[in-house]
Motif scaffolding. Structure first.
Motif, short mmCIF file in Angstrom:
data_model
loop_
_atom_site.label_atom_id
_atom_site.label_comp_id
_atom_site.label_asym_id
_atom_site.label_seq_id
_atom_site.Cartn_x
_atom_site.Cartn_y
_atom_site.Cartn_z
N ARG A 2 0.77 -1.28 0.06
CA ARG A 2 0.14 -0.05 -0.09
C ARG A 2 0.76 1.28 -0.03
O ARG A 2 0.57 2.25 -0.84
CB ARG A 2 -0.86 -0.02 1.08
CG ARG A 2 -1.90 -1.02 1.34
CD ARG A 2 -2.88 -0.95 2.26
NE ARG A 2 -3.88 -2.29 2.27
CZ ARG A 2 -3.77 -3.23 2.94
NH1 ARG A 2 -2.73 -3.41 3.99
NH2 ARG A 2 -4.64 -4.22 2.70
N ALA A 3 1.90 1.12 0.89
CA ALA A 3 2.86 2.46 0.98
C ALA A 3 3.70 2.53 -0.67
O ALA A 3 3.96 3.63 -0.80
CB ALA A 3 3.85 2.28 2.04
N LEU A 4 4.00 1.49 -1.14
CA LEU A 4 4.49 1.74 -2.48
C LEU A 4 3.85 2.43 -3.58
O LEU A 4 4.23 3.19 -4.33
CB LEU A 4 5.11 0.23 -2.92
CG LEU A 4 5.53 0.08 -4.26
CD1 LEU A 4 7.06 0.78 -4.13
CD2 LEU A 4 5.77 -1.42 -4.69
N GLU A 5 2.32 2.17 -3.38
CA GLU A 5 1.69 3.12 -4.25
C GLU A 5 1.93 4.37 -3.98
O GLU A 5 1.80 5.20 -5.08
CB GLU A 5 0.16 2.59 -3.90
CG GLU A 5 -0.85 3.25 -4.98
CD GLU A 5 -2.25 2.82 -4.64
OE1 GLU A 5 -3.15 2.97 -5.64
OE2 GLU A 5 -2.45 2.14 -3.63
N ILE A 6 1.95 4.81 -2.69
CA ILE A 6 2.28 6.27 -2.53
C ILE A 6 3.66 6.72 -2.92
O ILE A 6 3.96 7.71 -3.70
CB ILE A 6 1.81 6.64 -1.10
CG1 ILE A 6 0.52 6.34 -0.52
CG2 ILE A 6 2.60 8.03 -0.76
CD1 ILE A 6 0.31 6.27 0.69
N VAL A 7 4.48 5.81 -2.75
CA VAL A 7 5.85 6.08 -3.04
C VAL A 7 6.31 6.36 -4.40
O VAL A 7 6.73 7.38 -5.08
CB VAL A 7 7.05 4.97 -2.57
CG1 VAL A 7 8.31 5.19 -3.10
CG2 VAL A 7 6.83 4.83 -0.91
N ARG A 8 5.61 5.48 -5.43
CA ARG A 8 5.85 5.52 -6.81
C ARG A 8 5.38 6.70 -7.38
O ARG A 8 5.38 7.11 -8.71
CB ARG A 8 5.15 4.37 -7.25
CG ARG A 8 6.16 3.09 -7.16
CD ARG A 8 5.67 1.76 -7.88
NE ARG A 8 5.47 1.79 -9.22
CZ ARG A 8 6.25 1.26 -10.09
NH1 ARG A 8 7.06 0.56 -9.72
NH2 ARG A 8 5.62 1.30 -11.37
N ARG A 9 4.43 7.64 -6.72
CA ARG A 9 3.94 8.56 -7.12
C ARG A 9 5.20 9.59 -7.44
O ARG A 9 5.12 10.49 -8.31
CB ARG A 9 2.81 9.52 -6.19
CG ARG A 9 1.52 8.60 -6.40
CD ARG A 9 0.44 9.23 -5.27
NE ARG A 9 -0.53 8.23 -4.94
CZ ARG A 9 -1.21 8.50 -3.80
NH1 ARG A 9 -1.14 9.17 -3.18
NH2 ARG A 9 -2.25 7.60 -4.07
N SER A 10 6.01 9.80 -6.39
CA SER A 10 7.16 10.77 -6.74
C SER A 10 8.46 9.87 -7.09
O SER A 10 9.48 10.59 -7.54
CB SER A 10 7.45 11.22 -5.42
OG SER A 10 7.76 10.56 -4.25
#
Length: 131
Positions: A34-42
């Protein structure tokens, strides 16, 4: 050994978040996806490299979550590594993540990451249930 492992796992040009040990719900593996989804935005080239064995049925659950979130290509399963290959996996990592949801004092994964001199180190520790 590092470059050979990077090539074998398709990690060239990728930013690697290492997550290892016994893969299951209590180790925070689903939260990392789930966190990876956020990380991949940047950091669109970020991947989650999982090293170790999953509890029965959990690998499928982890892969299904990654697929639902459009992260199938960002979840890289190395399986069980030992010796020089395990040390190489730590050395190619940009971050080692240990987001355990159960109370753990200090795991072997933490010591192995320190021994490999991972530049960036991330650890999460949850309080015991009922605390």
């Amino acid at each position: 050994v590092v470059e050979a492992l990077r090539e074998r796992l398709g990690l060239r040009g990728r930013r690697v978040i290492f997550h290892g040990g016994r893969l299951d719900r209590l180790k925070g593996s689903l939260e990392l996806v789930r966190a990876l989804e956020i990380v991949r935005r940047s950091v669109p080239q970020a991947v989650l490299l999982t090293v170790g064995e999953a509890l029965p049925g959990f690998d499928e659950e982890l892969q299904a979550l990654a697929a639902r979130r459009g992260l199938r290509d960002a979840l890289v399963r190395a399986g069980w590594l030992a010796g020089e290959e395990l040390a190489a996996a730590y050395r190619l990592a940009d971050v080692v993540a240990t987001p355990s949801l159960c109370f753990e004092s200090f795991g072997l994964l933490n010591l192995e990451a320190m021994a490999a001199s991972v530049e960036q180190y991330l650890m999460g520790l949850a309080a015991p249930f009922g605390a």
